[in-house]
Design an enzyme around this catalytic site. Structure first.
Site, mmCIF file in Angstrom:
data_model
loop_
_atom_site.group_PDB
_atom_site.id
_atom_site.type_symbol
_atom_site.label_atom_id
_atom_site.label_comp_id
_atom_site.label_asym_id
_atom_site.label_seq_id
_atom_site.Cartn_x
_atom_site.Cartn_y
_atom_site.Cartn_z
ATOM 1 N N GLN A 178 54.696 -24.622 -8.543
ATOM 2 C CA GLN A 178 53.941 -24.969 -7.333
ATOM 3 C C GLN A 178 54.846 -25.297 -6.148
ATOM 4 O O GLN A 178 54.353 -25.632 -5.069
ATOM 5 C CB GLN A 178 53.012 -26.161 -7.613
ATOM 6 N N SER A 198 56.339 -18.640 -11.147
ATOM 7 C CA SER A 198 55.206 -17.780 -11.499
ATOM 8 C C SER A 198 54.914 -16.817 -10.363
ATOM 9 O O SER A 198 54.762 -17.231 -9.205
ATOM 10 C CB SER A 198 53.967 -18.626 -11.786
ATOM 11 N N HIS A 200 52.194 -14.963 -9.716
ATOM 12 C CA HIS A 200 50.852 -14.912 -9.120
ATOM 13 C C HIS A 200 50.520 -16.136 -8.265
ATOM 14 O O HIS A 200 49.484 -16.169 -7.611
ATOM 15 C CB HIS A 200 49.782 -14.680 -10.197
ATOM 16 N N THR A 236 59.221 -4.972 -24.658
ATOM 17 C CA THR A 236 59.596 -4.068 -23.575
ATOM 18 C C THR A 236 59.367 -4.723 -22.222
ATOM 19 O O THR A 236 58.333 -5.359 -21.991
ATOM 20 C CB THR A 236 58.765 -2.772 -23.665
ATOM 21 N N CYS A 321 44.580 -23.564 -15.942
ATOM 22 C CA CYS A 321 45.083 -23.289 -17.291
ATOM 23 C C CYS A 321 44.475 -24.204 -18.334
ATOM 24 O O CYS A 321 44.624 -23.978 -19.528
ATOM 25 C CB CYS A 321 46.604 -23.420 -17.332
#
Length: 377
Positions: A178, A198, A200, A236, A321
């Site tokens: 944040q 993060s 997004h 991957t 979350c």
């Protein structure tokens, strides 16, 4: 059109990040582990992204790793650092304001024989530095200190905590999700052992977490036999997602001072126009202006969230979350808030496109809802 006041949960994706994903998906579709030209092209993109993230954070490129999300990055970084610590070190120091992904791994580690020392915070969510300094010693395995709390925006003195921990040779892990792209962040000068971002939260894609582990600090892989990313994470590598995340980060870093000033002006406007009885949490002088935790006078947060949604305004009752599991409640209780009061908590959070007109509309809905749902009803 919906007024989106929940960017702390996820931010709208930047058009540049969408375009970068499409281009990389077309040009860098190869597996970075493959030895043919398609694999080499993908690997080149990957290496370039590591270098850029190293610049954003002021760290070495060989300490940058990519995961499926920041929650996974937190868990992997914490466990990898602990795997590299002496077996006699069994104490972990943190606070109860951490993200759900950190609190859950701490709960698991406690079952595995670690002692978790949660340092108290004051009513603004600020860690008690005297208690923190007294808690750290040679037997401490790890310090975990989030930069910005996701409920009310309290900012912790990560640099100072790191300096104290280093006196005893103790590494510090920081969730800066944040904070990155919103506050000035300099992981290199702070000296943290590991940090997590993060994609997004800054206008990048979901499904990309970024972890930094100081290459000079000993750590051991959670996954035995893994060769991807020096053993940090199996699987991957999602090159298009990483490219998109990197482009989003580039724009967020460039815009950071302007974004901060914009958020401060929105915070000031909100506080000037808050309806009677609504209380803003946190220390306005030191907290992140991007996150506003509000306590309502006589309406539960869930009710207000639904009322706003009916008016096409997106807010939240806490970290997405852990909706339904009371993370906001946990944070409020840690700050000394009574349970009944904590249930009246809502959170709004800003991004660049939010205007004072959007704040006006939110306040209008709050005032209407408070008036309709009086204590006597």
């Amino acid at each position: 059109m919906m007024i989106y006041l929940d960017s702390a949960a996820t931010a709208p994706m930047r058009k540049e990040a969408v375009a970068a994903y499409a281009e990389a998906a077309e040009k860098a579709f190869g597996n970075t582990q493959s030895l043919h030209d398609a694999g080499s092209a993908a690997a080149d993109y990957f290496v370039s992204c590591r270098k850029l993230w190293a610049e954003f954070l002021n760290v070495r490129p060989d300490g940058i790793y990519f995961t499926g999300n920041a929650s996974e990055a937190n868990q992997l970084a914490i466990r990898s650092l602990l795997n590299g610590r002496p077996t006699a070190c069994r104490q972990i120091i943190s606070t109860k304001l951490e993200h759900a992904s950190v609190l859950s791994v701490l709960h698991e580690l406690e079952k595995n024989g670690y002692t978790i020392d949660y340092i108290d915070v004051d009513r603004f969510g600020q860690v008690d530095m005297t208690a923190f300094e007294q808690a750290v010693d040679e037997e401490t395995a790890l310090v975990i200190m989030q930069l910005v709390n996701s409920e009310m925006g309290a900012v912790q003195p990560v640099k100072e905590c790191t300096q104290i921990a280093k006196r005893f040779g103790v590494p510090l892990h920081s969730d800066i999700v944040q904070g990155f792209g919103k506050l000035p962040v300099d992981i290199g000068s702070w000296g943290v052992a590991s940090a997590v971002c993060s994609a997004h939260k800054i206008g990048g894609p979901k499904g990309v977490g970024i972890a930094y582990l100081d290459p000079s600090i000993h750590w051991q892989s959670v996954y035995e036999g893994t060769t991807h990313q020096n053993g940090f994470r199996a699987g991957t590598i999602d090159v298009p997602g990483i490219v998109s995340a990197t482009i989003a980060a580039k724009h967020a870093v460039i815009e950071q001072p302007q974004s901060y000033d914009h958020a401060r002006s929105l915070q000031d406007y909100l506080l000037e126009h808050l309806p009677d009885g609504v209380i803003a949490t946190g220390d306005i002088a030191t907290k992140s202006p991007f996150i506003q935790g509000l306590i309502l006078p006589h309406v539960e947060g869930q009710w207000m969230m639904l009322d706003c949604n009916r008016a096409q305004i997106a807010i939240s009752t806490g970290t997405a979350c852990k909706i339904g599991y009371g993370e906001a409640m946990s944070a409020m209780l840690a700050m000394g808030t009574e349970p009944d009061t904590a249930r009246k908590f809502v959170r709004i959070s800003f991004h660049q496109a939010i205007s004072t007109r959007d704040i006006d509309e939110f306040i209008r809905v709050v005032e209407k809802s408070l008036a309709e749902f009086t204590p006597s009803s």
